[in-house]
Design an enzyme around this catalytic site. Structure first.
Site, PDB file in Angstrom:
ATOM      1  CG  ASP A   1      -2.105  -0.898   1.087  1.00 28.26           C
ATOM      2  OD1 ASP A   1      -2.724  -0.913   0.008  1.00 28.26           O
ATOM      3  OD2 ASP A   1      -2.430  -1.606   2.058  1.00 28.26           O
ATOM      4  CB  THR A   2       3.609   2.360   2.217  1.00 25.36           C
ATOM      5  OG1 THR A   2       2.818   2.034   3.370  1.00 25.36           O
ATOM      6  CG2 THR A   2       4.333   3.660   2.474  1.00 25.36           C
TER       7      THR A   2
END
Length: 401
Positions: free
Chosen positions: A182-183
């Site tokens: 996600d990051t």
């Protein structure tokens, strides 16, 4: 340091950029947080409470809570405004469409096709706002045979090649402990938005006074794959399938974690001159003088021998001594930090990477500071994370006026 007042805010790189954040959980909101840290006005759209739940971004309820709200929320939604709108209703979609008409960027991380189903696809939105930039983050991207599959970071890390390598040889692969997929996607998304803003600026013309917008399409698995270094070239050139190697870095030696008398350290002795200093420091002048070990290819062939020599030296000494001895001779070394180590470290403090913020109900929480560090237009934490719908009346009233 606490959230700064408007009178003390220096110029910021993204001042004047308006962002509508429609995403939830991690990837989209992390991108929004990063843009907000550098001065963009980020209006976060959240669903209302209903019989199914308390409403808002589900991350408000994730992990450890204080009076019903995650302390993580203070990181992910700092510098943002919260507006409650139900995008499942005509009224909610009409309100958000008006907000987007006035925006520079819209962020969404829904399953592909969701925005189109709501009448909020890029083609429709850009008709009334030709300069609009839409950041779309999804598991597999907006095209391709997998586009409609649900995608979470855990799956993206597996498909992108990371999970296969993240294991001890012969053991079950493990995850990193945080949602790296996600990051990484969020950061790629921010890069894409900044590139699109530059392209829009360059396309300003009489026919397009605000410039031309575009879609930034980021797939979680592609963001992971983009960070996999030599994985694919080695396979395509040599048929080599890179295998898990635990804490070591295959093909680069020495670089590993080593046991100490009271813990562990990581040591990166893989530079040629660094290796010589490391071997002298641990009393292995025989290895420092060995011609075969003077360059990385020779060290890779004998990495087991080298790791054994380093481990024998570290195992007899406490972590603090190992760190001090190797720092003194400029060999990269570090202890493995826990949350307590981070919070108490003077370098983190000196770099303003531990920042206290106060929640709406008076709790002081330490959150990570802003990166990267810009000298002239620094990123700042200017306001705490909002309560659900805190800015609805003001933002929608401002639009109607």
């Amino acid at each position: 340091m606490n959230a700064q007042t408007s009178s003390s805010i220096p110029p910021q790189a993204l001042a004047g950029i308006k962002v509508i954040e429609l995403g939830q959980l991690i990837a989209g909101p992390f991108a929004g947080k990063t843009l907000a840290d550098f001065g963009a006005e980020v209006i976060k759209i959240e669903p209302p409470a209903n019989e199914a739940g308390p409403g808002g971004d589900p991350l408000r309820q994730w992990r450890m809570l204080h009076q019903g709200t995650s302390v993580w929320w203070q990181v992910q939604s700092r510098n943002k405004q919260s507006v409650v709108l139900d995008l499942r209703t005509d009224e909610g979609r009409e309100a958000v469409r008006h907000l987007i008409d006035e925006a520079d960027v819209v962020i969404e991380n829904f399953k592909p096709g969701t925005m189109e189903k709501w009448g909020l696809g890029f083609d429709e939105l850009s008709r009334s706002n030709p300069g609009l930039i839409m950041l779309r983050i999804s598991g597999y991207g907006q095209t391709g045979p997998y586009r409609e599959r649900p995608g979470f970071a855990v799956v993206a890390e597996a498909m992108g090649g990371m999970r296969y390598l993240n294991a001890e040889p012969g053991r079950v692969p493990v995850r990193a402990g945080v949602s790296l997929g996600d990051t990484l996607a969020a950061l790629h998304g921010v890069i894409g938005v900044l590139l699109a803003l530059q392209a829009r600026h360059a396309s300003v013309s009489e026919a397009a006074p605000k410039g031309r917008g575009q879609v930034v399409d980021v797939a979680l698995y592609e963001a992971v794959f983009n960070c996999m270094e030599s994985l694919l070239p080695e396979y395509s050139a040599f048929g080599a399938v890179r295998q898990p190697a635990g804490s070591a870095l295959p093909g680069i030696a020495p670089s590993n974690a080593y046991p100490c008398a009271d813990g562990m350290v990581v040591i990166g002795g893989n530079g040629d001159s660094i290796f010589k200093r490391l071997m002298i420091a641990i009393g292995r002048t025989d290895l420092s003088a060995d011609a075969e070990l003077a360059t990385n290819p020779g060290r890779v062939k004998r990495v087991g021998e080298i790791d054994e020599a380093i481990g024998a030296w570290t195992a007899k000494r406490p972590v603090g001594e190992v760190v001090d001895v190797l720092n003194a001779v400029s060999v990269p070394v570090g202890r493995i930090y826990s949350a307590r180590d981070i919070a108490e470290d003077p370098h983190y403090q000196a770099r303003e990477m531990i920042v206290p913020v106060t929640t709406h109900d008076g709790l002081t929480v330490q959150v990570p500071g802003v990166i990267p560090k810009l000298s002239a237009t620094p990123g700042l934490i200017t306001r705490r994370a909002p309560t659900l719908g805190e800015d609805t009346e003001r933002v929608l009233g401002r639009r109607r006026s």
